[in-house]
Each structure stands twice: as structure tokens, then as C-alpha cells.
Design a protein around this motif. Structure first.
Motif, PDB file in Angstrom:
ATOM      1  N   GLY A   1       6.088  25.115  51.815  1.00  0.00           N
ATOM      2  CA  GLY A   1       4.155  25.118  51.990  1.00  0.00           C
ATOM      3  C   GLY A   1       4.380  25.770  51.138  1.00  0.00           C
ATOM      4  O   GLY A   1       2.473  26.193  50.644  1.00  0.00           O
ATOM      5  N   THR A   2       5.006  26.360  49.591  1.00  0.00           N
ATOM      6  CA  THR A   2       4.387  27.285  48.507  1.00  0.00           C
ATOM      7  C   THR A   2       4.782  26.682  47.624  1.00  0.00           C
ATOM      8  O   THR A   2       5.586  26.285  46.832  1.00  0.00           O
ATOM      9  CB  THR A   2       5.338  28.416  48.421  1.00  0.00           C
ATOM     10  N   PRO A   3       3.459  25.627  46.969  1.00  0.00           N
ATOM     11  CA  PRO A   3       3.821  25.202  45.989  1.00  0.00           C
ATOM     12  C   PRO A   3       3.651  26.445  44.169  1.00  0.00           C
ATOM     13  O   PRO A   3       3.600  27.173  44.541  1.00  0.00           O
ATOM     14  CB  PRO A   3       2.403  24.593  45.594  1.00  0.00           C
ATOM     15  N   ALA A   4       4.369  25.325  43.796  1.00  0.00           N
ATOM     16  CA  ALA A   4       4.629  25.869  42.296  1.00  0.00           C
ATOM     17  C   ALA A   4       4.212  24.658  40.554  1.00  0.00           C
ATOM     18  O   ALA A   4       4.268  24.076  40.801  1.00  0.00           O
ATOM     19  CB  ALA A   4       6.384  26.029  42.152  1.00  0.00           C
ATOM     20  N   VAL A   5       4.441  25.358  40.355  1.00  0.00           N
ATOM     21  CA  VAL A   5       3.379  24.959  38.688  1.00  0.00           C
ATOM     22  C   VAL A   5       3.823  25.507  37.438  1.00  0.00           C
ATOM     23  O   VAL A   5       4.651  27.005  37.795  1.00  0.00           O
ATOM     24  CB  VAL A   5       2.002  25.113  38.926  1.00  0.00           C
ATOM     25  N   PHE A   6       4.733  24.259  37.068  1.00  0.00           N
ATOM     26  CA  PHE A   6       5.820  25.155  35.630  1.00  0.00           C
ATOM     27  C   PHE A   6       5.110  24.824  34.013  1.00  0.00           C
ATOM     28  O   PHE A   6       4.211  23.653  34.532  1.00  0.00           O
ATOM     29  CB  PHE A   6       6.879  23.821  35.334  1.00  0.00           C
ATOM     30  N   ALA A   7       4.937  26.081  33.630  1.00  0.00           N
ATOM     31  CA  ALA A   7       4.142  26.137  32.049  1.00  0.00           C
ATOM     32  C   ALA A   7       5.073  25.884  31.226  1.00  0.00           C
ATOM     33  O   ALA A   7       6.590  27.055  31.205  1.00  0.00           O
ATOM     34  CB  ALA A   7       3.261  26.499  32.184  1.00  0.00           C
ATOM     35  N   ASP A   8       4.785  25.082  30.142  1.00  0.00           N
ATOM     36  CA  ASP A   8       5.850  25.776  29.240  1.00  0.00           C
ATOM     37  C   ASP A   8       7.159  24.853  29.068  1.00  0.00           C
ATOM     38  O   ASP A   8       7.989  23.992  27.875  1.00  0.00           O
ATOM     39  CB  ASP A   8       5.561  26.902  28.786  1.00  0.00           C
ATOM     40  N   ARG A   9       7.186  25.119  30.178  1.00  0.00           N
ATOM     41  CA  ARG A   9       8.627  24.216  30.142  1.00  0.00           C
ATOM     42  C   ARG A   9       9.198  23.852  31.688  1.00  0.00           C
ATOM     43  O   ARG A   9       8.885  23.694  32.725  1.00  0.00           O
ATOM     44  CB  ARG A   9      10.156  24.771  30.247  1.00  0.00           C
ATOM     45  N   PRO A  10       9.893  22.283  31.198  1.00  0.00           N
ATOM     46  CA  PRO A  10      10.290  21.952  32.777  1.00  0.00           C
ATOM     47  C   PRO A  10      10.952  22.325  34.139  1.00  0.00           C
ATOM     48  O   PRO A  10      11.905  22.687  33.323  1.00  0.00           O
ATOM     49  CB  PRO A  10      10.319  20.401  32.511  1.00  0.00           C
ATOM     50  N   PRO A  11      10.660  22.062  34.799  1.00  0.00           N
ATOM     51  CA  PRO A  11      11.904  22.014  35.566  1.00  0.00           C
ATOM     52  C   PRO A  11      13.521  21.815  35.572  1.00  0.00           C
ATOM     53  O   PRO A  11      12.978  20.427  34.981  1.00  0.00           O
ATOM     54  CB  PRO A  11      11.602  22.340  37.564  1.00  0.00           C
ATOM     55  N   GLY A  12      14.228  21.872  36.084  1.00  0.00           N
ATOM     56  CA  GLY A  12      15.644  21.898  35.796  1.00  0.00           C
ATOM     57  C   GLY A  12      15.608  20.372  36.768  1.00  0.00           C
ATOM     58  O   GLY A  12      14.917  19.903  37.530  1.00  0.00           O
ATOM     59  N   PRO A  13      17.084  19.246  36.445  1.00  0.00           N
ATOM     60  CA  PRO A  13      16.758  18.096  36.779  1.00  0.00           C
ATOM     61  C   PRO A  13      16.485  18.214  38.421  1.00  0.00           C
ATOM     62  O   PRO A  13      17.077  19.086  39.119  1.00  0.00           O
ATOM     63  CB  PRO A  13      17.741  17.385  36.463  1.00  0.00           C
ATOM     64  N   GLY A  14      16.579  17.318  38.674  1.00  0.00           N
ATOM     65  CA  GLY A  14      16.009  16.719  40.907  1.00  0.00           C
ATOM     66  C   GLY A  14      15.402  17.352  41.168  1.00  0.00           C
ATOM     67  O   GLY A  14      15.199  17.116  42.912  1.00  0.00           O
ATOM     68  N   LEU A  15      14.623  18.265  40.518  1.00  0.00           N
ATOM     69  CA  LEU A  15      12.876  18.901  41.308  1.00  0.00           C
ATOM     70  C   LEU A  15      12.013  18.609  39.630  1.00  0.00           C
ATOM     71  O   LEU A  15      11.646  18.194  39.020  1.00  0.00           O
ATOM     72  CB  LEU A  15      13.009  20.450  41.104  1.00  0.00           C
ATOM     73  N   ASP A  16      11.038  17.962  41.020  1.00  0.00           N
ATOM     74  CA  ASP A  16       9.688  17.223  40.410  1.00  0.00           C
ATOM     75  C   ASP A  16       8.086  18.284  40.990  1.00  0.00           C
ATOM     76  O   ASP A  16       8.094  18.232  41.581  1.00  0.00           O
ATOM     77  CB  ASP A  16       9.537  15.976  39.826  1.00  0.00           C
ATOM     78  N   VAL A  17       7.746  19.271  39.747  1.00  0.00           N
ATOM     79  CA  VAL A  17       6.613  20.022  40.418  1.00  0.00           C
ATOM     80  C   VAL A  17       5.371  19.489  39.234  1.00  0.00           C
ATOM     81  O   VAL A  17       6.052  18.777  38.249  1.00  0.00           O
ATOM     82  CB  VAL A  17       6.914  21.632  40.870  1.00  0.00           C
ATOM     83  N   ASP A  18       4.409  19.729  39.948  1.00  0.00           N
ATOM     84  CA  ASP A  18       3.459  19.880  38.456  1.00  0.00           C
ATOM     85  C   ASP A  18       3.769  20.854  37.246  1.00  0.00           C
ATOM     86  O   ASP A  18       4.046  21.511  37.311  1.00  0.00           O
ATOM     87  CB  ASP A  18       1.833  20.811  38.593  1.00  0.00           C
ATOM     88  N   THR A  19       3.878  20.253  36.000  1.00  0.00           N
ATOM     89  CA  THR A  19       3.861  20.750  34.357  1.00  0.00           C
ATOM     90  C   THR A  19       3.350  20.192  32.973  1.00  0.00           C
ATOM     91  O   THR A  19       2.129  19.733  33.362  1.00  0.00           O
ATOM     92  CB  THR A  19       5.565  20.192  34.505  1.00  0.00           C
ATOM     93  N   VAL A  20       3.057  21.781  33.167  1.00  0.00           N
ATOM     94  CA  VAL A  20       2.347  21.727  31.728  1.00  0.00           C
ATOM     95  C   VAL A  20       2.867  21.581  30.845  1.00  0.00           C
ATOM     96  O   VAL A  20       3.764  23.125  30.702  1.00  0.00           O
ATOM     97  CB  VAL A  20       1.217  22.793  31.634  1.00  0.00           C
ATOM     98  N   LEU A  21       2.820  21.361  29.773  1.00  0.00           N
ATOM     99  CA  LEU A  21       4.174  21.021  28.581  1.00  0.00           C
ATOM    100  C   LEU A  21       3.178  21.077  27.352  1.00  0.00           C
ATOM    101  O   LEU A  21       1.501  20.200  27.441  1.00  0.00           O
ATOM    102  CB  LEU A  21       4.942  20.206  28.331  1.00  0.00           C
ATOM    103  N   CYS A  22       3.239  21.668  25.830  1.00  0.00           N
ATOM    104  CA  CYS A  22       2.577  21.416  24.942  1.00  0.00           C
ATOM    105  C   CYS A  22       3.260  20.224  24.704  1.00  0.00           C
ATOM    106  O   CYS A  22       4.305  19.264  24.970  1.00  0.00           O
ATOM    107  CB  CYS A  22       2.888  22.533  23.707  1.00  0.00           C
ATOM    108  N   ASP A  23       3.215  19.234  23.221  1.00  0.00           N
ATOM    109  CA  ASP A  23       3.797  18.280  22.637  1.00  0.00           C
ATOM    110  C   ASP A  23       4.874  18.878  21.285  1.00  0.00           C
ATOM    111  O   ASP A  23       4.166  18.893  20.429  1.00  0.00           O
ATOM    112  CB  ASP A  23       2.677  17.359  21.883  1.00  0.00           C
ATOM    113  N   ASN A  24       6.021  19.408  22.392  1.00  0.00           N
ATOM    114  CA  ASN A  24       6.691  19.303  21.518  1.00  0.00           C
ATOM    115  C   ASN A  24       7.307  18.459  20.135  1.00  0.00           C
ATOM    116  O   ASN A  24       7.479  19.099  19.313  1.00  0.00           O
ATOM    117  CB  ASN A  24       8.023  20.657  21.876  1.00  0.00           C
ATOM    118  N   ALA A  25       8.212  17.476  20.154  1.00  0.00           N
ATOM    119  CA  ALA A  25       8.670  16.693  19.487  1.00  0.00           C
ATOM    120  C   ALA A  25       7.560  16.175  19.220  1.00  0.00           C
ATOM    121  O   ALA A  25       7.510  15.814  17.467  1.00  0.00           O
ATOM    122  CB  ALA A  25       9.070  15.381  20.484  1.00  0.00           C
ATOM    123  N   GLY A  26       6.206  15.891  18.836  1.00  0.00           N
ATOM    124  CA  GLY A  26       5.216  15.425  18.092  1.00  0.00           C
ATOM    125  C   GLY A  26       4.537  16.552  17.321  1.00  0.00           C
ATOM    126  O   GLY A  26       4.407  15.731  16.058  1.00  0.00           O
TER     127      GLY A  26
END
Lengths: 322, 322
Positions: free
Chosen positions: A135-160
DNA sequence: GGTGAGGCGGACAACGTTGTCACCCGGGAT
DNA sequence: ATCCCGGGTGACAACGTTGTCCGCCTCACC
């Protein structure tokens, strides 16, 4: 609180009621209690309250380095949201060390933070699953979590952004454009390389690419190597703010078209001004924190993935001719 | 923990013993307990531990702005010491607002932080006395507490640094040296003005001094005013890092000898390089944190006042002739 | 075989707070 | 007069941990 109660001649619970502004206390009694509180300089023990309530009103922030301008701005934005929600912010720097990061997360969770905001190091965050399920939520910023985990994520448009920067140099006539990036195991570095490569198309030449953890020495060596090629680069695209600055120092004033990923203070005051692809660290922090508080207020939607736009800021260095 | 105990078929206390590595548990029992802990994914509830122990192993940091490079470096240094002592860091920005600062301190104390590290805003910290007497030590960094309160304090040599900078410009032939400072109600600004003034001696001219909360507009206006004097300044001494940068922008390339208080990244890459009086924010943070932990480990000496040295870093702008 | 010591495990209270429930007492309705 | 109602108040348990103290069991020694 016990002392206050006996000083005011009331029961413990009545003091508790007054402290929490609960109804059902006679105004005169409440006044007596408040007077006793002031007199004794009492302040509620938040630890005990937390123990009862189960919520700590605390958010943990794990970033790479609090002293880095990019992350400190992000951290400040997170802090503002957190304080605005009546919570406090525990912050810690991972120093890009997955083991330390994991240890910090463990510590935060043992302290029962209500939620986590992470700029992750490393690629394995499976250890978070247990905490998420607890029950402890996590949010990833700047970089996504490793494979196999999917949570709220904020990235910038790196490739673009990398495409934008590369095309900008191409549009100003450059054909030999070098790319200096960080270690490609870092998500943002890999994405930016990808954008650069796709924008370069058939002009791509791997001899013009250097990807590794930058040090002044390594950057200097990479630049020397490229400049001594038969067809040396006429322009340089640097993959993050620190690299841009290091490269500028290594160039020692030698003129070279340059566009950097990440804006930085004083970029406009250098001669020429440094053209950059700017992202918005404060926006990233703010949005990450807002996503977290949505989860904390019970939102149960699938994980969100926010990508923030970047923008090209021409200042001179990116517009130099070949 | 209760669940772990029943899962391992032992009593609560035995689990506690294992978790804390206390002696007096049979190795086989301990192993069974550890296995149950892993299986259930148990982690100790730090809140309850805190409630029992009375110490939160938490330090509160109140600074002006986490996003400011000076303070973020200071914060990072504090964090390293705090983590090294097995504690966590709660950080918050006061935004130079005494009321907010007070509220943050109140919140921190309600959470029973073990100690406070503050870069104070405002001049009245009498509200801290209660907390100090309640056993929560505080250390002030960068600026001292208001009158009537004496606690451990780490400052840099503000006046000495200002003397150094002013004399440097004098030594390079300048006689009309302007000073741009922050609001003189800020301790560091006042001390630096004092140093400047005493170094200027009979050359002091109040028309060459501007002290107020800087904005790009105010700095521009102050500079315009000074430059249109009969005998305009030939050199400029700026009273902090932000002012130096703002002044550089306002000068728009007009050549003017310049020395700034505070070092900043890229000062060496500007043309000319910016001569500064550098202080050591990381050292300041580290020493403040170390002083705090000395108090926490029971030291009961009179308050210490540490003054950190500054050093002049010549880079070109301060060596320009009149 | 009895006894004492020591190793090991457990019961219980306490930390400071809050949720639950019960109590008391006055006043209005029946 | 009895009942009920509800505002005001209080007693008590519980949150999860650890310190204190007690008891059991085993083993060695007499």
C-alpha cells in the motif's frame, strides 16, 4: 497530554478533543484546556498519532544528487506540493548507486512513508513490488522503473528532444555531428542516443559517438579523438547538462557548433550563448508529486505515463555554421 | 511482528530480539524467525519504535530555498552526515518568510525531530527557546540567530571576504567601486556591506551603494543610476551569487571590472572569467551537521561559533583595469 | 539423582495518541 | 413521576514496539 489533562482538571480524552478541534466540548472547558496547553508548552506527539492513525503524512524522495541543479529544482517542486498537502518531505540522494537506493527505499518504507517519489538508479525495482502491494504507492520521475514493474511515471520527451537538437544542427548545415552521452545503461542517455541516431539517418557514424560516465578527462579524450578524424565533426550534441558544461571546458574556446540537452543557468551569458533543448524539472517534480497524491487519495486507475514536452532554445552556439 | 511470531511459533519478544540482533536467542530459533520474516515480508514499524525509544533518528533542515545552488549543496552535505549517522533528513524551504519558517519549525518539533539545522529568515527566534529547553538542539548555518538566542552557529567570514574583494579591486587601480547588495536586514548582506565600507575608507561614496532585494529590474535601474553619475564606477562588487549573475545580465556585455561574493558554476567559462570570493557551502553544511550530532551525543559545552574562511579566486573580471 | 546456573523464551507494561463506548446529568416529553 | 434524549465528559483498549522481569528447560556438577 496527560500533564495538560491533570493541569486542566479534565480527562485525557477531553484534551485530545480540544487539540483536534472535535465537537462536544464545552467552550469553557476548551478554554481551560487551551490555557493549560499554552502554560505547559505542550505540543502533540506526532509519532504516537502516526502509530494510531497508520498514516505518517510523510513522503520520501530518492534522487540521484540533491546538489545537482536539475534534481534540486525537481526536489523543490516536490516539496512545495508535499507541504501544500500538509505532509513533510524526507529526501535522500542515491548517488546513482542501486544498492544505496534500495537501502534508502527500505529505510523509508520502514518509516512508513505514505508514498515514494523516485529518480531511479539501476534497472531492477522488483523489490518495490512488496511495498506497492503493502500500500505504499511510488511514482517514478525522469526515468522509468525497470522491466516487470509498472507504476506512475513522468518522463520528458528524451528521443524527441534529441531529434530536435540534431535536426537543428543539420538545418544549419552540419553533416558531421558528434554525440557525447552518458553511460547508455541510463535510460535517458539511451533514449537520447536513439533520437540522435534516427535524426542522423544515413549520416550516422559511430566514430562520432561516445557514451560513458563522463569525467573531464574522458570528455577531453573523446573530443580529441573525434577532432583528429579524417572528417572531424563540425558540431556537437551533448546528452545532458553536466556533459555540456564539461565539453565546453574541454573545448577551451575552440569554436564548434554545440547544442546541449538540458538548460542550465548562465547558458545565455556564455559567448556564444549555448543552444539547448530545455526540459522542465520543476514541472516534472510537481506532476510526479501530484500523481502521488492522487494515488494517496485513493485513485485506483492503471498506472499513468506522462511525457513532458521539451523545447529548443536557440542562443547562438547551435546556429554556428560548419 | 505478531504475525511473524505466530508464524514462527515463538513469542513476540523473541521476534523483537531477532530483529534487533539481541543475544539470548537460540540460532535455530533465530533462523526460523528470519525465515518467517522473509516469508511474510515483514519490516519493523519505525513509528512504534520511535514512540518507545523517544528518538526519531530524524533531523530537520530549514533552508531558504532547496533549489538555490548554494543551499542545495549545503543541504546535500548535511544529508550525507545525517545518513552517515543512521538518521534521515526532513527538508523544507522557508522562502525567506519568517512566518513560514516558524511554522516549519513547529511542524518539525511536533514530529519530534532529534535536532534542527536552520538557515534562518527573520530575526526573532525566541520561539526556539522552548524547543531548545525541551531538548531539541538547533544549529544555525550561514546566518546567526536573532538577538537573545545563542546556539551553535556556522558562518563564513562575510566582512573579511568583502574586504578581500574590495581591496582586490583597489589594488587593480579602481577608486570608484560600486557595491550591489541584498536587503541589509539580511545578516550576510549587512556584514558584507560593512566589509566593503571599511575597505573603501575615505573612498566610500553612498551613491555607489545599492542594497535591496534584487530583481532584474532593480539591478538594472541601480546600475543605470550609478553609471550616469558624474564620476561613474569603474568596478563593481556584487554581494552574492544571484546578484552577480543578475548584474552580469544587466551589464549586457558592457565591460566593467567585477568581483562577486559566492562562487558559481561556469564563472570560469564566462568572458572574462568572473573573479569571486568563494565560500564553502558543503563545508558549512557538513560542519553544521557535525555540531548538531555532537550535541545529540550529549555534548554540553557553551554554544560554538565557527567562522569559515573564504578565498579570492581571480579569473579575469576582477583584474580589469579602470 | 538432586541442585544450581545459565541459556532461552514469554508475559506484561509502557510509550502518547485516538476510537469506542459508557456514563452522568439536566430538561423536556409522556 | 417516569422516561428518554442528548450534550458533555471520561474510562479503556488498541496501535507496534521494547525494557523488565519471571519462569522453564537443560546441562553440568556434586
Amino acid at each position: 497530554m496527560k500533564d495538560v489533562a491533570s493541569a486542566a482538571g479534565v480527562a485525557l480524552k477531553t484534551v485530545s478533543r480540544v487539540v483536534n478541534g472535535e465537537p462536544g466540548v464545552h467552550p469553557a472547558t476548551a478554554e481551560r484546556v487551551r490555557e493549560a496547553i499554552d502554560r505547559l508548552g505542550y505540543s502533540r506527539n506526532e509519532s504516537a498519532r502516526v502509530l494510531r492513525a497508520g498514516r505518517t503524512s510523510t513522503v520520501g524522495l530518492v534522487i540521484e544528487d540533491l546538489a545537482d541543479p536539475f534534481y534540486s529544482v525537481l526536489g523543490r517542486a516536490v516539496e512545495d506540493v508535499v507541504i501544500g498537502e500538509g505532509c513533510l518531505l524526507l529526501s535522500a540522494s542515491s548517488s546513482e548507486d542501486p544498492a544505496r537506493e534500495r537501502e534508502l527505499v527500505r529505510t523509508f518504507c520502514a518509516r512508513r512513508v505514505d508514498g515514494l517519489i523516485m529518480v531511479p538508479a539501476g534497472h531492477d525495482h522488483s523489490y518495490l513490488r512488496q511495498e506497492l502491494e503493502a500500500g505504499t504507492p511510488a511514482v517514478f520521475a525522469d526515468r522509468p522503473p525497470g522491466p516487470g514493474l509498472d507504476v506512475d511515471t513522468v518522463l520528458c520527451d528524451n528521443a524527441g528532444g534529441a531529434v530536435l537538437a540534431t535536426r537543428h544542427l543539420l538545418a544549419h548545415g552540419h553533416r558531421r555531428i558528434a554525440f557525447l552521452g552518458d553511460d547508455p545503461s541510463i535510460f535517458t542517455a539511451a533514449r537520447r542516443l536513439h533520437g540522435y541516431r534516427s535524426a542522423m539517418g544515413h549520416l550516422y557514424d559511430e566514430r562520432l559517438v561516445a557514451m560513458r560516465t563522463p569525467t573531464p578527462g574522458s570528455v577531453r579524450a573523446d573530443l580529441e579523438r573525434m577532432l583528429s578524424l579524417d572528417r572531424p565533426p563540425t558540431a556537437l550534441f551533448t546528452g545532458n547538462g553536466r556533459l555540456t558544461v564539461t565539453a565546453l571546458r574541454a573545448l577551451e574556446g575552440r569554436p564548434m557548433a554545440l547544442t546541449g540537452f538540458d538548460d542550465f543557468e548562465l547558458a545565455d551569458l556564455l559567448t556564444p550563448g549555448v543552444t539547448v533543448v530545455a526540459q522542465d524539472p520543476a514541472g516534472m517534480g510537481r506532476i510526479a508529486a501530484e500523481l502521488l497524491f492522487r494515488r494517496l487519495s485513493g485513485e485506483d486507475a492503471p498506472p499513468r505515463h506522462v511525457t513532458l514536452p521539451v523545447r529548443l532554445v536557440p542562443r547562438g552556439s547551435g546556429e554556428l555554421p560548419p
